[in-house]
Motif scaffolding. Structure first.
Motif, PDB file in Angstrom:
ATOM      1  N   LYS A   1      -8.325  -0.973  -6.619  1.00 17.04           N
ATOM      2  CA  LYS A   1      -7.600  -1.475  -5.446  1.00 17.04           C
ATOM      3  C   LYS A   1      -6.803  -0.358  -4.774  1.00 17.04           C
ATOM      4  N   ALA A   2      -6.238   0.543  -5.566  1.00 15.67           N
ATOM      5  CA  ALA A   2      -5.455   1.652  -4.996  1.00 15.67           C
ATOM      6  C   ALA A   2      -6.328   2.536  -4.128  1.00 15.67           C
ATOM      7  N   ILE A   3      -7.516   2.858  -4.618  1.00 15.77           N
ATOM      8  CA  ILE A   3      -8.435   3.706  -3.839  1.00 15.77           C
ATOM      9  C   ILE A   3      -8.847   2.984  -2.562  1.00 15.77           C
ATOM     10  N   ASN A   4      -9.156   1.709  -2.663  1.00 20.41           N
ATOM     11  CA  ASN A   4      -9.538   0.919  -1.494  1.00 20.41           C
ATOM     12  C   ASN A   4      -8.398   0.843  -0.488  1.00 20.41           C
ATOM     13  N   ALA A   5      -7.169   0.631  -0.995  1.00 21.33           N
ATOM     14  CA  ALA A   5      -6.003   0.542  -0.104  1.00 21.33           C
ATOM     15  C   ALA A   5      -5.778   1.848   0.640  1.00 21.33           C
ATOM     16  N   ALA A   6      -5.949   2.962  -0.060  1.00 20.32           N
ATOM     17  CA  ALA A   6      -5.778   4.265   0.597  1.00 20.32           C
ATOM     18  C   ALA A   6      -6.802   4.451   1.712  1.00 20.32           C
ATOM     19  N   GLU A   7      -8.040   4.077   1.447  1.00 18.76           N
ATOM     20  CA  GLU A   7      -9.087   4.224   2.465  1.00 18.76           C
ATOM     21  C   GLU A   7      -8.823   3.316   3.661  1.00 18.76           C
ATOM     22  N   LEU A   8      -8.367   2.089   3.418  1.00 20.63           N
ATOM     23  CA  LEU A   8      -8.053   1.179   4.523  1.00 20.63           C
ATOM     24  C   LEU A   8      -6.925   1.743   5.388  1.00 20.63           C
ATOM     25  N   ALA A   9      -5.905   2.292   4.733  1.00 22.47           N
ATOM     26  CA  ALA A   9      -4.777   2.854   5.485  1.00 22.47           C
ATOM     27  C   ALA A   9      -5.203   4.064   6.304  1.00 22.47           C
ATOM     28  N   LEU A  10      -6.061   4.897   5.709  1.00 22.61           N
ATOM     29  CA  LEU A  10      -6.523   6.099   6.414  1.00 22.61           C
ATOM     30  C   LEU A  10      -7.359   5.739   7.645  1.00 22.61           C
ATOM     31  N   SER A  11      -7.976   4.583   7.617  1.00 17.06           N
ATOM     32  CA  SER A  11      -8.836   4.154   8.730  1.00 17.06           C
ATOM     33  C   SER A  11      -8.094   3.297   9.750  1.00 17.06           C
ATOM     34  N   THR A  12      -6.776   3.190   9.596  1.00 13.85           N
ATOM     35  CA  THR A  12      -5.985   2.307  10.444  1.00 13.85           C
ATOM     36  C   THR A  12      -4.865   3.071  11.132  1.00 13.85           C
ATOM     37  N   ASP A  13      -4.634   2.766  12.397  1.00 13.09           N
ATOM     38  CA  ASP A  13      -3.454   3.279  13.087  1.00 13.09           C
ATOM     39  C   ASP A  13      -2.254   2.510  12.551  1.00 13.09           C
ATOM     40  N   ALA A  14      -1.347   3.228  11.900  1.00 13.91           N
ATOM     41  CA  ALA A  14      -0.208   2.571  11.247  1.00 13.91           C
ATOM     42  C   ALA A  14       0.650   1.786  12.232  1.00 13.91           C
ATOM     43  N   LYS A  15       0.570   2.106  13.520  1.00 10.20           N
ATOM     44  CA  LYS A  15       1.339   1.365  14.525  1.00 10.20           C
ATOM     45  C   LYS A  15       0.881  -0.091  14.609  1.00 10.20           C
ATOM     46  N   ASN A  16      -0.346  -0.332  14.156  1.00 15.85           N
ATOM     47  CA  ASN A  16      -0.886  -1.686  14.227  1.00 15.85           C
ATOM     48  C   ASN A  16      -0.644  -2.497  12.951  1.00 15.85           C
ATOM     49  N   ALA A  17       0.043  -1.900  12.002  1.00 16.68           N
ATOM     50  CA  ALA A  17       0.315  -2.609  10.747  1.00 16.68           C
ATOM     51  C   ALA A  17       1.230  -3.802  11.012  1.00 16.68           C
ATOM     52  N   LYS A  18       0.915  -4.928  10.428  1.00 16.09           N
ATOM     53  CA  LYS A  18       1.690  -6.151  10.648  1.00 16.09           C
ATOM     54  C   LYS A  18       2.737  -6.391   9.551  1.00 16.09           C
ATOM     55  N   VAL A  19       2.506  -5.806   8.374  1.00 15.75           N
ATOM     56  CA  VAL A  19       3.395  -6.074   7.240  1.00 15.75           C
ATOM     57  C   VAL A  19       4.005  -4.759   6.752  1.00 15.75           C
ATOM     58  N   PRO A  20       5.302  -4.544   6.967  1.00 14.27           N
ATOM     59  CA  PRO A  20       5.948  -3.331   6.471  1.00 14.27           C
ATOM     60  C   PRO A  20       6.051  -3.359   4.949  1.00 14.27           C
ATOM     61  N   LEU A  21       6.086  -2.182   4.328  1.00 20.34           N
ATOM     62  CA  LEU A  21       6.194  -2.109   2.879  1.00 20.34           C
ATOM     63  C   LEU A  21       7.450  -2.815   2.371  1.00 20.34           C
ATOM     64  N   ASP A  22       8.556  -2.666   3.078  1.00 18.94           N
ATOM     65  CA  ASP A  22       9.800  -3.290   2.619  1.00 18.94           C
ATOM     66  C   ASP A  22       9.694  -4.807   2.562  1.00 18.94           C
ATOM     67  N   LYS A  23       8.899  -5.406   3.464  1.00 24.61           N
ATOM     68  CA  LYS A  23       8.711  -6.858   3.435  1.00 24.61           C
ATOM     69  C   LYS A  23       7.947  -7.284   2.180  1.00 24.61           C
ATOM     70  N   VAL A  24       6.981  -6.441   1.778  1.00 28.22           N
ATOM     71  CA  VAL A  24       6.219  -6.757   0.573  1.00 28.22           C
ATOM     72  C   VAL A  24       7.098  -6.584  -0.667  1.00 28.22           C
ATOM     73  N   VAL A  25       7.974  -5.570  -0.656  1.00 29.32           N
ATOM     74  CA  VAL A  25       8.887  -5.375  -1.784  1.00 29.32           C
ATOM     75  C   VAL A  25       9.778  -6.606  -1.959  1.00 29.32           C
ATOM     76  N   SER A  26      10.359  -7.066  -0.858  1.00 30.41           N
ATOM     77  CA  SER A  26      11.244  -8.237  -0.947  1.00 30.41           C
ATOM     78  C   SER A  26      10.463  -9.505  -1.287  1.00 30.41           C
ATOM     79  N   THR A  27       9.248  -9.618  -0.762  1.00 29.88           N
ATOM     80  CA  THR A  27       8.418 -10.779  -1.079  1.00 29.88           C
ATOM     81  C   THR A  27       8.053 -10.792  -2.563  1.00 29.88           C
ATOM     82  N   MET A  28       7.765  -9.621  -3.107  1.00 30.70           N
ATOM     83  CA  MET A  28       7.453  -9.540  -4.528  1.00 30.70           C
ATOM     84  C   MET A  28       8.628 -10.015  -5.376  1.00 30.70           C
ATOM     85  N   TRP A  29       9.841  -9.675  -4.959  1.00 28.70           N
ATOM     86  CA  TRP A  29      11.025 -10.095  -5.700  1.00 28.70           C
ATOM     87  C   TRP A  29      11.246 -11.607  -5.583  1.00 28.70           C
ATOM     88  N   GLU A  30      11.043 -12.148  -4.385  1.00 31.63           N
ATOM     89  CA  GLU A  30      11.179 -13.596  -4.220  1.00 31.63           C
ATOM     90  C   GLU A  30      10.113 -14.338  -5.036  1.00 31.63           C
TER      91      GLU A  30
END
Length: 475
Positions: free
Chosen positions: A420-449
């Motif tokens: 999954k890590a390798i796949n995630a890296a490839e997806l990110a490399l193929s994406t303009d980060a400006k179009n990301a809908k979910v910031p990392l900090d939101k996932v961190v807080s969601t994981m805690w909830e």
């Protein structure tokens, strides 16, 4: 309170099978010895009793928690003890009912009477333990510690808070979350690894940083090497057969090598079709966690149960993606991985006893995805996106080890986290980060909830999921 967490806090050399249930209690035993010395009562101690609570009690025997506290009280260091000596030390204690406290003072120690497994949970954290020292006239000294994941040990009153503040203030770039990290990268025009390196330089010399990072990698490499060349049945009663050996033999055949580094070079010569890549990455991850399950030396990254993800993804980069890569890329990878792990620790948890396996495999996958993304040329925003993608698809993952052992489903789960890590890296490399809908900090807080909502039976207690669907008799 803000925390200053070094890469070397997130990546620690130690002994398996569990960072929270083995390494943490081991370190707690060492800290108790320090307290006894400070109180000037170590020499007069004639007996020590250890009470284990909550998750440490429920899965402690499967995670060698009882062995770990004995080794800690014996003054052994998990980072440096020859692992082949562990069995002899434990057998001596069992046979003689005597423990060499701090490796200096022989005291009476009866394992079944002096290590107590209490199913009750202490309120501060599910991994609680209380050490009590007695002298000849019956006086007692007691200290309670909590193993909060990744080998970190604290007391509820956090007496080390002042020291943490001192260390924190030395960092030129104080990072509490992903947004702050990205802002520093943009304002300073630096990569994430460069920001982290500047922080580390406020605590250590460049020579020490470089040496320690390579020592971590060489421990990882040796661990993979040992795991790929060891066969047989893992200890613990589940009769789990090691698989890395057979998989490795099928991949490399009769190649000629004599040590971990020449082995790495030989792997670079092998076939790299998609199936072979999947097998190699899985083989590397399996090898680490089989060594971990056998009380071998591994690198906590960020935990022992998830120790196979980061080395397997870094090894993938070295033997598949970039045959010219060396120490520079290795250090860069580890710096990024450590920083991402620290963001999860500050904003959520890296303890399965608190958050299920999303807190272990999920975090390690995010760490590896981010590190790989930077090595593959990703921008800081893409690196954080890679971490977010990896964690997003581990949310809700439970921790339900069969028999309380870090074997099923834990060993295989590292292969999934790595892929999954390798796949995630490839997806990110193929994406303009400006179009990301979910910031990392939101996932961190969601994981805690999600962790707080998760039923305790799925938090490393072996009271739910596979742990009760499949019992020891089935194996």
């Amino acid at each position: 309170m803000e925390e200053c967490i070094s890469v070397f806090d997130m990546l620690k050399i130690g002994v398996g099978p569990s960072s929270s249930h083995t390494l943490g209690p081991w370190r707690a035993g060492e800290r108790f010895l320090e307290e006894l010395r400070e109180e000037k009562i170590l020499e007069s101690t004639t007996r020590v009793k250890v009470d284990l609570y909550g998750s440490l009690s429920l899965t402690g025997r499967g995670h060698a928690t009882d062995l770990a506290v004995m080794l800690g009280l014996s003054g052994q260091d998990p980072e440096y003890i020859p692992v082949e000596n562990i069995d002899g030390i434990i057998k001596t204690i069992e046979k003689t009912n005597t423990l060499l406290l701090a490796n200096e003072y022989a005291i009476s120690f009866h394992i079944h009477n002096d290590i107590i497994f209490n199913k009750d949970f202490l309120p501060f954290h599910s991994n609680g333990m209380m050490f009590t020292a007695y002298n000849a006239v019956g006086n007692e000294y007691t200290a309670t510690y909590y193993s909060i994941g990744g080998g970190f040990v604290v007391k509820e009153e956090r007496t080390n808070a002042k020291e943490k503040i001192k260390i924190k203030c030395a960092f030129p770039y104080l990072v509490n979350n992903a947004a702050e990290l990205l802002n520093f990268c943009i304002s300073e025009e630096k990569s994430i690894s460069e920001i982290v390196y500047e922080n580390e330089k406020s605590m250590r010399t460049e020579e020490v940083i470089d040496y320690e990072l390579m020592r971590i990698w060489n421990t990882m490499l040796e661990c993979m090497y040992i795991g790929c060349h060891s066969e047989g049945i893992l200890p613990g009663g589940l009769n789990v057969r090691r698989r890395a050996f057979d998989m490795h033999q099928g991949l490399i055949g009769l190649s000629n090598y004599s040590d971990p580094q020449s082995w790495l070079e030989e792997i670079r010569k092998t076939e790299v079709k998609f199936r072979q890549i999947l097998k190699w990455v899985s083989c590397f991850a399996l090898s680490v966690n089989e060594v971990n399950a056998a009380l071998g030396r591994i690198v906590t990254a960020p935990t022992n149960g998830s120790a196979g993800v980061i080395p397997s993804v870094l090894m993938y980069y070295l033997v598949i993606e970039n045959h010219q890569a060396g120490p520079k890329e290795i250090k860069q990878f580890l710096l990024v991985a450590g920083e991402i792990g620290s963001i999860f620790k500050k904003g959520s948890t890296i303890s399965a006893a608190m958050g299920g396996c999303q807190a272990e495999i999920g975090v390690s996958s995010a760490m590896a995805a981010a590190a790989l993304c930077e090595l593959m040329g990703g921008s800081p925003a893409q690196v954080l996106m890679a971490a977010e993608i990896a964690m997003e698809h581990h949310l809700g993952l439970t921790c339900d080890p069969i028999g309380g052992l870090v074997q099923i489903p834990c060993i295989e789960r590292n292969t999934m986290g790595a892929i999954k890590a390798i796949n995630a890296a490839e997806l990110a490399l193929s994406t303009d980060a400006k179009n990301a809908k979910v910031p990392l900090d939101k996932v961190v807080s969601t994981m805690w909830e999600t962790a707080k909502d998760m039923n305790n039976k799925y938090k490393e207690t072996s009271e739910g999921g596979l742990a009760i669907a499949v019992n020891m008799a089935d194996c």
